[in-house]
Write an enzyme that holds these catalytic residues in place. Sequence first.
Site, PDB file in Angstrom:
ATOM      1  N   SER A   1      35.589  62.369  21.977  1.00 43.00           N
ATOM      2  CA  SER A   1      36.889  62.600  21.356  1.00 43.00           C
ATOM      3  C   SER A   1      37.010  64.072  21.028  1.00 43.00           C
ATOM      4  CB  SER A   1      37.011  61.777  20.070  1.00 43.00           C
ATOM      5  OG  SER A   1      38.126  62.205  19.303  1.00 43.00           O
TER       6      SER A   1
ATOM      7  N   TYR B   1      32.938  59.914  11.972  1.00 49.69           N
ATOM      8  CA  TYR B   1      33.395  59.892  13.355  1.00 49.69           C
ATOM      9  C   TYR B   1      33.212  61.248  14.024  1.00 49.69           C
ATOM     10  CZ  TYR B   1      36.427  58.847  17.342  1.00 49.69           C
ATOM     11  OH  TYR B   1      36.930  58.643  18.608  1.00 49.69           O
TER      12      TYR B   1
END
Length: 234
Positions: free
Chosen positions: A143, A158
């Site tokens: 990501s 994350y």
Amino acid sequence: MAEESFVAVVTGANRGIGLEVVHQLARRGMRVILGSRDLARGEAAARSLTHDKGSIFPYQLDVADQHSIDQLLKEVTANFGRLDVLVNNAGILYDTWENGITADLATVHTALETNLFGAWRMCQTFLPLLRQSNNGRIVNVSSEGGSLASMGGGTPAYSVSKASLNALTRILAAELAGSGILVNAICPGWVATDMGGAGGRPVQEGAAGIVWAATLPNNGPTGGFFRDKQPVPW
């Protein structure tokens, strides 16, 4: 060798981006192993797909459990005898409610177990099979949230886990240089999934970049970070 003979494993594949990657790889003629922590959900997901050429095989897989990974290796070796593509898609904990200065480190640890160590375990365990392929591909679904170039505050579990996954991508790509195994990290973008929420791009678009990396030619890039086939800053 034709893609129709290839075998792929996709982790965390019973829904969202992973399921669409399974779908697109099968449409290209691959035999695709759909990894799912809950086998019944994986079986239901496989039944939901239509695929023109290849085949889809649901298997139980928890990337946070080495025993589960080892069991899958035994089954893939016995039933297919090869592996050409490994897509490390399993990911958890987009922790929008956390900040780095006050983060619950148990939450961070949980994210790392799946998002980093899960992919690492899969690579180490399945590398012997991938080495036997003339077209080995490892795709780590990352990501831009893990990009140091644009990273700010928030989502610490994350973001740190994805930055670490990017680092692993670089290390493995360098160590496997010359082996024929290409290793890349892919950002699918903001996709409308259970994790991404409403408003994102269609899942088909997010999955397409992952499939691109999974089907690169032998002279394709390795050790890169891409979205929509274009480099993303580390």
